[in-house]
Design a protein around this motif. Structure first.
Motif, mmCIF file in Angstrom:
data_model
loop_
_atom_site.group_PDB
_atom_site.id
_atom_site.type_symbol
_atom_site.label_atom_id
_atom_site.label_comp_id
_atom_site.label_asym_id
_atom_site.label_seq_id
_atom_site.Cartn_x
_atom_site.Cartn_y
_atom_site.Cartn_z
ATOM 1 N N ARG A 261 37.528 33.554 31.094
ATOM 2 C CA ARG A 261 37.817 32.128 31.279
ATOM 3 C C ARG A 261 36.524 31.349 31.090
ATOM 4 N NH1 ARG A 261 38.671 28.308 35.705
ATOM 5 N NH2 ARG A 261 37.919 29.875 37.172
ATOM 6 N N PHE A 262 36.557 30.414 30.155
ATOM 7 C CA PHE A 262 35.399 29.579 29.835
ATOM 8 C C PHE A 262 35.589 28.216 30.483
ATOM 9 C CE2 PHE A 262 35.606 32.818 26.655
ATOM 10 C CZ PHE A 262 34.299 33.062 26.244
ATOM 11 N N VAL A 263 34.585 27.769 31.228
ATOM 12 C CA VAL A 263 34.656 26.488 31.951
ATOM 13 C C VAL A 263 33.373 25.708 31.670
ATOM 14 C CG1 VAL A 263 34.892 25.365 34.186
ATOM 15 C CG2 VAL A 263 36.051 27.537 33.766
ATOM 16 N N ARG A 264 33.534 24.422 31.351
ATOM 17 C CA ARG A 264 32.391 23.557 31.116
ATOM 18 C C ARG A 264 32.185 22.642 32.325
ATOM 19 N NH1 ARG A 264 33.294 20.094 26.099
ATOM 20 N NH2 ARG A 264 34.875 19.237 27.516
ATOM 21 N N ASP A 265 30.939 22.564 32.819
ATOM 22 C CA ASP A 265 30.593 21.664 33.899
ATOM 23 C C ASP A 265 29.420 20.796 33.464
ATOM 24 O OD1 ASP A 265 28.448 23.384 33.989
ATOM 25 O OD2 ASP A 265 29.106 24.419 35.793
ATOM 26 N N GLU A 266 28.794 20.127 34.427
ATOM 27 C CA GLU A 266 27.705 19.213 34.083
ATOM 28 C C GLU A 266 26.468 19.931 33.549
ATOM 29 O OE1 GLU A 266 27.511 20.387 38.377
ATOM 30 O OE2 GLU A 266 29.049 19.545 37.026
ATOM 31 N N LYS A 267 26.355 21.234 33.777
ATOM 32 C CA LYS A 267 25.198 21.989 33.312
ATOM 33 C C LYS A 267 25.451 22.755 32.014
ATOM 34 C CE LYS A 267 23.287 22.733 37.953
ATOM 35 N NZ LYS A 267 22.829 23.756 38.926
ATOM 36 N N GLY A 268 26.683 22.861 31.603
ATOM 37 C CA GLY A 268 26.996 23.610 30.395
ATOM 38 C C GLY A 268 28.235 24.458 30.572
ATOM 39 N N TRP A 269 28.263 25.599 29.874
ATOM 40 C CA TRP A 269 29.432 26.479 29.891
ATOM 41 C C TRP A 269 29.188 27.691 30.784
ATOM 42 C CZ3 TRP A 269 34.125 25.516 27.727
ATOM 43 C CH2 TRP A 269 34.202 24.470 26.811
ATOM 44 N N ARG A 270 30.226 28.037 31.529
ATOM 45 C CA ARG A 270 30.231 29.251 32.337
ATOM 46 C C ARG A 270 31.357 30.167 31.861
ATOM 47 N NH1 ARG A 270 30.832 28.051 38.456
ATOM 48 N NH2 ARG A 270 32.190 26.392 37.687
ATOM 49 N N VAL A 271 31.174 31.456 32.065
ATOM 50 C CA VAL A 271 32.187 32.439 31.689
ATOM 51 C C VAL A 271 32.547 33.267 32.917
ATOM 52 C CG1 VAL A 271 32.795 34.336 30.156
ATOM 53 C CG2 VAL A 271 31.218 32.575 29.377
ATOM 54 N N PHE A 272 33.849 33.424 33.173
ATOM 55 C CA PHE A 272 34.369 34.250 34.265
ATOM 56 C C PHE A 272 35.038 35.477 33.651
ATOM 57 C CE2 PHE A 272 34.055 29.995 35.812
ATOM 58 C CZ PHE A 272 33.699 30.093 37.143
ATOM 59 N N LEU A 273 34.582 36.648 34.045
ATOM 60 C CA LEU A 273 35.125 37.906 33.547
ATOM 61 C C LEU A 273 35.924 38.567 34.661
ATOM 62 C CD1 LEU A 273 31.939 37.551 32.449
ATOM 63 C CD2 LEU A 273 32.589 39.569 31.139
ATOM 64 N N SER A 274 37.226 38.754 34.444
ATOM 65 C CA SER A 274 38.120 39.363 35.437
ATOM 66 C C SER A 274 38.483 40.772 34.982
ATOM 67 C CB SER A 274 39.383 38.522 35.616
ATOM 68 O OG SER A 274 39.064 37.225 36.089
ATOM 69 N N ILE A 275 38.262 41.727 35.861
ATOM 70 C CA ILE A 275 38.523 43.124 35.549
ATOM 71 C C ILE A 275 39.254 43.772 36.716
ATOM 72 C CG2 ILE A 275 36.512 43.321 34.042
ATOM 73 C CD1 ILE A 275 35.050 44.704 36.319
ATOM 74 N N GLU A 276 39.756 44.976 36.485
ATOM 75 C CA GLU A 276 40.345 45.790 37.539
ATOM 76 C C GLU A 276 39.308 46.806 37.995
ATOM 77 O OE1 GLU A 276 43.929 47.548 36.181
ATOM 78 O OE2 GLU A 276 45.172 45.836 36.756
#
Length: 510
Positions: A261-276
């Motif tokens: 999941r890619f999310v953009r905030d005031e500082k730039g882009w973040r990536v969330f990696l979901s695993i089992e």
């Protein structure tokens, strides 16, 4: 198996990479809003026809459509589940308001009969309380209608920002165009890429690879983005994994699914990696005893119990979260849970928790007049503490058990506090640990209302006794103090009589 999510920030992105991510998010957001308007908002379930139509209309692949559908379905199901709680809370508020209205009506009638000077003030309160009651009933009616029709209301971009357009100056906007630009930017700020264990590297649309000692993300762009921007179908993004690198490596090695999941905030882009994540090998030994934990607003009361049900050690772990930000609370909770897990890992004993639910307590905050209590319950991150404890114990192979929380405080205070020299909270923690072993919770023999339970009470559960104690704690404490004094006086009198008889016997022989 359990799901775990790690996040990291994308650094040193090129202009092309930023354009690719922004365009991807815009297409994703528009397709998501359109799909919601055509299906879930009308109570219609998406079909295969919607899938093929959306692929052609928005220029996306089947996997990209599935990511939109699954994310949207999760939001809708979450709203439906929360709506059940909202309905219960609304009914409770209406019931409380109706009681308040009746009380004010009785007070107003009494003031009118006596001609009290406060009758106008009481009438004013009654009028606004009735208005409030009418508003609450109207809101409940809307919730019930939506529940019956199985429809949901979803605002993409947050309601707070949407209502900001009606108060531009107060929210720092010069005109409506400035607000609309922020509104569109906020709506088009995230997208997700669905993973699958049947696909290479755990995800078809975004693959994580290790090349020359550096992690790289290969993101597959939608066809419409390729046509609009002229970019290649894949964009390569350098990424760092400061957290969860070993777990992600294991997932890639065994062919597990990875969702991004890619999310953009005031500082730039973040990536969330979901695993089992696979649970670690069990290291705790149940036969050695247990560790009971009583979670309080300011600390964790921890008591270590041996295999016979006796306390052998106790700890107090501070976890004060009141007045702190979200990140500060998480740091405090993390430090407290770390100490708890270290104790369990050292003793190799399972952790026992209460299965409490604070939803009802938080719903009744306004009805309770104690401001300190309301503030404590509002800042009490009970569910978050439980979540972190279970996650850390899963990583360390420590078993976690949940027990019924009924009357643990009363039993710990009145049965074990004096016996083991415990304060109320450690006493409750001991009861929690003992309950995992199904130990009996009969009251002390000298504290019962009779020498033994009558035959007619033989079928009653022992909690019926503790329920009486909980309902009348003051009367029970007074009764115990009187019995304690009588026992002490009886013991002292018995000692004196034995001393006198012994002395008289000696003098008689002399």
């Amino acid at each position: 198996m359990t799901h775990r999510t790690y996040q990291t920030r994308l650094k040193n992105l090129s202009a092309e990479s930023d354009l690719a991510l922004s365009s991807y998010a815009a297409i994703f957001s528009k397709a998501e809003r359109t799909l919601f308007a055509q299906t879930f908002a009308q109570g219609i379930r998406p079909t295969q026809t919607h899938k093929s139509g959306f692929q052609l209309r928005f220029g996306i692949t089947a996997r990209q459509y599935n990511a939109i559908l699954y994310g949207l379905r999760g939001k809708v199901e979450s709203i439906k589940e929360l709506r059940k709680d909202h309905i219960q809370a609304a009914k409770a508020r209406i019931k409380s308001s109706e009681k308040a209205v009746k009380a004010l009506e009785r007070r107003l009638n009494a003031d009118r009969k006596t001609g009290a000077a406060t009758k106008n003030k009481t009438a004013f309160k009654l009028h606004h309380k009735k208005r409030r009651l009418a508003t609450q009933k109207h809101r409940l009616e809307k919730l019930l209608v939506a529940e019956k029709a199985s429809t949901v209301s979803l605002c993409f971009g947050s309601r707070k920002l949407f209502h900001a357009q009606y108060h531009l100056e107060a929210n720092g906007y010069k005109n409506h165009a400035d607000w609309k630009q922020d509104w569109q930017t906020y709506r088009d700020r995230q997208f997700s890429v669905l993973g699958s264990k049947d696909e290479s590297a755990g995800c078809q649309g975004c693959q994580l690879k290790r090349i020359n000692d550096q992690w790289l993300l290969h993101l597959r762009l939608p066809n419409s983005v390729i046509e609009q921007t002229g970019l290649y179908k894949q964009v390569v993004l350098p990424i760092e994994l400061p957290h969860g690198e070993d777990a992600i490596k294991c997932t890639l090695k065994r062919g597990g699914a990875i969702t991004y999941r890619f999310v953009r905030d005031e500082k730039g882009w973040r990536v969330f990696l979901s695993i089992e994540v696979q649970a670690a090998k069990k290291k705790s030994i149940e036969a050695q005893g247990a560790i009971g934990v009583d979670i309080n607003a300011h600390h964790l009361a921890v008591v270590e119990m041996d295999r016979h049900g006796n306390p052998i050690n106790k700890h107090r772990i501070n976890a004060h979260t009141h007045g702190k930000t979200t990140h500060q609370r998480m740091a405090v909770i993390g430090d407290a849970v770390k100490q708890l897990v270290e104790i369990a890992h050292r003793t190799r004993k399972p952790i026992v928790l209460e299965a409490l639910d604070f939803k009802r307590k938080k719903q009744d905050l306004k009805a309770n007049e104690d401001r300190r209590y309301n503030r404590m319950i509002s800042a009490f991150a009970y569910s978050k503490i439980i979540e972190v404890i279970k996650a850390r114990c899963l990583d360390h192979g420590i078993e976690v058990k949940d027990v019924n929380p009924a009357y643990t405080s009363q039993i710990g205070k009145h049965k074990f506090a004096e016996r083991y020299g415990l304060t109320p909270h450690p006493g409750a923690a001991l009861v929690i640990a003992r309950r995992s072993k199904n130990y009996r919770e009969q009251p002390n023999r000298e504290d019962q209302t009779a020498s033994w339970l009558p035959e007619r009470k033989a079928t009653e559960h022992v909690w019926s006794y503790w329920r009486k104690v909980a309902r009348k704690p003051v009367a029970y404490a007074t009764l115990l103090s009187k019995r304690k004094l009588s026992r002490q006086s009886a013991l002292s009198n018995g000692t004196e009589s034995r001393t006198v008889s012994h002395t008289s016997g000696v003098s008689a022989r002399a």
